[in-house]
Scaffold this motif. Sequence first.
Motif, PDB file in Angstrom:
ATOM      1  N   ARG A  61       0.840  -1.193   0.000  1.00 57.64           N
ATOM      2  CA  ARG A  61       0.000   0.000   0.000  1.00 57.64           C
ATOM      3  C   ARG A  61       0.874   1.242   0.000  1.00 57.64           C
ATOM      4  NH1 ARG A  61      -3.605  -2.011   5.032  1.00 57.64           N
ATOM      5  NH2 ARG A  61      -4.516  -3.808   3.989  1.00 57.64           N
ATOM      6  N   GLY A  62       0.360   2.305  -0.574  1.00 56.82           N
ATOM      7  CA  GLY A  62       1.082   3.575  -0.558  1.00 56.82           C
ATOM      8  C   GLY A  62       1.723   3.872  -1.896  1.00 56.82           C
ATOM      9  N   ILE A  63       2.989   4.278  -1.850  1.00 53.50           N
ATOM     10  CA  ILE A  63       3.719   4.679  -3.046  1.00 53.50           C
ATOM     11  C   ILE A  63       4.974   3.836  -3.172  1.00 53.50           C
ATOM     12  CG2 ILE A  63       4.995   6.579  -4.120  1.00 53.50           C
ATOM     13  CD1 ILE A  63       3.027   8.478  -2.731  1.00 53.50           C
ATOM     14  N   LEU A  64       5.162   3.247  -4.341  1.00 61.11           N
ATOM     15  CA  LEU A  64       6.336   2.429  -4.625  1.00 61.11           C
ATOM     16  C   LEU A  64       7.214   3.210  -5.590  1.00 61.11           C
ATOM     17  CD1 LEU A  64       7.849  -0.258  -4.344  1.00 61.11           C
ATOM     18  CD2 LEU A  64       6.401  -1.158  -6.170  1.00 61.11           C
ATOM     19  N   ASP A  65       8.312   3.758  -5.062  1.00 62.00           N
ATOM     20  CA  ASP A  65       9.184   4.586  -5.881  1.00 62.00           C
ATOM     21  C   ASP A  65      10.635   4.396  -5.457  1.00 62.00           C
ATOM     22  OD1 ASP A  65       9.368   5.963  -3.476  1.00 62.00           O
ATOM     23  OD2 ASP A  65       8.484   7.813  -4.228  1.00 62.00           O
ATOM     24  N   THR A  66      11.502   5.292  -5.902  1.00 59.76           N
ATOM     25  CA  THR A  66      12.928   5.213  -5.604  1.00 59.76           C
ATOM     26  C   THR A  66      13.193   5.077  -4.107  1.00 59.76           C
ATOM     27  OG1 THR A  66      13.393   6.581  -7.523  1.00 59.76           O
ATOM     28  CG2 THR A  66      15.132   6.418  -5.880  1.00 59.76           C
ATOM     29  N   GLY A  67      12.456   5.805  -3.308  1.00 59.90           N
ATOM     30  CA  GLY A  67      12.672   5.787  -1.865  1.00 59.90           C
ATOM     31  C   GLY A  67      12.144   4.557  -1.158  1.00 59.90           C
ATOM     32  N   THR A  68      11.118   3.922  -1.718  1.00 61.73           N
ATOM     33  CA  THR A  68      10.487   2.798  -1.026  1.00 61.73           C
ATOM     34  C   THR A  68      10.752   1.440  -1.670  1.00 61.73           C
ATOM     35  OG1 THR A  68       8.420   3.113  -2.245  1.00 61.73           O
ATOM     36  CG2 THR A  68       8.632   4.268  -0.128  1.00 61.73           C
ATOM     37  N   ALA A  69      11.244   1.426  -2.894  1.00 60.41           N
ATOM     38  CA  ALA A  69      11.494   0.149  -3.588  1.00 60.41           C
ATOM     39  C   ALA A  69      12.421  -0.784  -2.804  1.00 60.41           C
ATOM     40  CB  ALA A  69      12.025   0.400  -4.991  1.00 60.41           C
ATOM     41  N   PRO A  70      13.490  -0.258  -2.161  1.00 65.76           N
ATOM     42  CA  PRO A  70      14.345  -1.168  -1.382  1.00 65.76           C
ATOM     43  C   PRO A  70      13.597  -1.886  -0.254  1.00 65.76           C
ATOM     44  CG  PRO A  70      15.493   0.886  -1.786  1.00 65.76           C
ATOM     45  CD  PRO A  70      14.059   1.086  -2.223  1.00 65.76           C
ATOM     46  N   GLU A  71      12.606  -1.217   0.323  1.00 69.61           N
ATOM     47  CA  GLU A  71      11.805  -1.838   1.383  1.00 69.61           C
ATOM     48  C   GLU A  71      11.034  -3.044   0.843  1.00 69.61           C
ATOM     49  OE1 GLU A  71       8.225  -0.556   4.446  1.00 69.61           O
ATOM     50  OE2 GLU A  71       9.324   1.007   3.388  1.00 69.61           O
ATOM     51  N   LEU A  72      10.445  -2.893  -0.336  1.00 70.41           N
ATOM     52  CA  LEU A  72       9.737  -4.017  -0.956  1.00 70.41           C
ATOM     53  C   LEU A  72      10.705  -5.130  -1.297  1.00 70.41           C
ATOM     54  CD1 LEU A  72       7.237  -5.382  -2.145  1.00 70.41           C
ATOM     55  CD2 LEU A  72       7.666  -4.123  -4.274  1.00 70.41           C
ATOM     56  N   ARG A  73      11.835  -4.776  -1.892  1.00 71.85           N
ATOM     57  CA  ARG A  73      12.832  -5.777  -2.276  1.00 71.85           C
ATOM     58  C   ARG A  73      13.297  -6.572  -1.045  1.00 71.85           C
ATOM     59  NH1 ARG A  73      15.205  -2.931  -5.891  1.00 71.85           N
ATOM     60  NH2 ARG A  73      16.208  -1.558  -4.403  1.00 71.85           N
ATOM     61  N   ASP A  74      13.583  -5.877   0.063  1.00 73.79           N
ATOM     62  CA  ASP A  74      14.023  -6.556   1.287  1.00 73.79           C
ATOM     63  C   ASP A  74      12.929  -7.440   1.868  1.00 73.79           C
ATOM     64  OD1 ASP A  74      16.416  -5.204   0.992  1.00 73.79           O
ATOM     65  OD2 ASP A  74      16.003  -3.742   2.591  1.00 73.79           O
ATOM     66  N   SER A  75      11.696  -6.960   1.820  1.00 70.34           N
ATOM     67  CA  SER A  75      10.580  -7.736   2.359  1.00 70.34           C
ATOM     68  C   SER A  75      10.356  -9.008   1.548  1.00 70.34           C
ATOM     69  CB  SER A  75       9.317  -6.876   2.370  1.00 70.34           C
ATOM     70  OG  SER A  75       8.260  -7.574   2.958  1.00 70.34           O
ATOM     71  N   VAL A  76      10.416  -8.884   0.226  1.00 68.58           N
ATOM     72  CA  VAL A  76      10.243 -10.060  -0.625  1.00 68.58           C
ATOM     73  C   VAL A  76      11.393 -11.043  -0.411  1.00 68.58           C
ATOM     74  CG1 VAL A  76      10.200 -10.876  -3.008  1.00 68.58           C
ATOM     75  CG2 VAL A  76       8.810  -8.919  -2.336  1.00 68.58           C
ATOM     76  N   ALA A  77      12.609 -10.533  -0.252  1.00 67.43           N
ATOM     77  CA  ALA A  77      13.758 -11.411   0.011  1.00 67.43           C
ATOM     78  C   ALA A  77      13.537 -12.196   1.299  1.00 67.43           C
ATOM     79  CB  ALA A  77      15.048 -10.595   0.076  1.00 67.43           C
ATOM     80  N   SER A  78      12.962 -11.557   2.312  1.00 69.20           N
ATOM     81  CA  SER A  78      12.665 -12.248   3.573  1.00 69.20           C
ATOM     82  C   SER A  78      11.606 -13.324   3.380  1.00 69.20           C
ATOM     83  CB  SER A  78      12.176 -11.253   4.625  1.00 69.20           C
ATOM     84  OG  SER A  78      13.208 -10.384   4.990  1.00 69.20           O
ATOM     85  N   VAL A  79      10.576 -13.003   2.596  1.00 73.48           N
ATOM     86  CA  VAL A  79       9.515 -13.981   2.329  1.00 73.48           C
ATOM     87  C   VAL A  79      10.103 -15.186   1.598  1.00 73.48           C
ATOM     88  CG1 VAL A  79       7.389 -14.405   1.033  1.00 73.48           C
ATOM     89  CG2 VAL A  79       7.658 -12.288   2.322  1.00 73.48           C
ATOM     90  N   ILE A  80      10.954 -14.919   0.624  1.00 68.67           N
ATOM     91  CA  ILE A  80      11.572 -16.003  -0.138  1.00 68.67           C
ATOM     92  C   ILE A  80      12.455 -16.856   0.774  1.00 68.67           C
ATOM     93  CG2 ILE A  80      13.268 -16.514  -1.946  1.00 68.67           C
ATOM     94  CD1 ILE A  80      12.090 -14.067  -3.460  1.00 68.67           C
ATOM     95  N   LYS A  81      13.212 -16.204   1.634  1.00 66.82           N
ATOM     96  CA  LYS A  81      14.118 -16.914   2.540  1.00 66.82           C
ATOM     97  C   LYS A  81      13.346 -17.801   3.517  1.00 66.82           C
ATOM     98  CE  LYS A  81      18.121 -15.974   5.400  1.00 66.82           C
ATOM     99  NZ  LYS A  81      18.980 -14.933   5.972  1.00 66.82           N
TER     100      LYS A  81
END
Length: 130
Positions: free
Chosen positions: A22-42
């Motif tokens: 939810r919210g805005i996915l941009d330059t500032g927030t994309a790393p947060e999504l990437r890290d969260s997905v990496a955790s889910v995958i792990k």
Amino acid sequence: MAMTLFLASHWEKNGWAVMEVRGILDTGTAPELRDSVASVIKEGRHPLRLIVDLSELSYTDVDGLSTLMAVRTLLREGKGELRLVCPEGRVLRILQISRLAHAVPVYPTLGAALAVTRTAGADRTRGAVR
């Protein structure tokens, strides 16, 4: 004003890990999504089947799109699968213009994304919005 991104805890439903964004996915927030997905995958089982629900995402830029493509690539390398949920609106239009909607199946609802089964060897999933 700082841009924000909210990632709901993921859960498994019908063999799929589901993550709400939810919210805005941009330059500032994309790393947060990437890290969260990496955790889910792990944490998840392999191959991971992940649905990213963008229903409450108000905007994404090229960095957000790049992150979603990187997630797709990461999952495919592990023989996993990515589906996106995005109803009609601005974000869906961005996915279509960028052609990301042609690379990753996009569904109008979480129910639709969960209901479709993939046939062995099929590259595309029926029922996706293009």
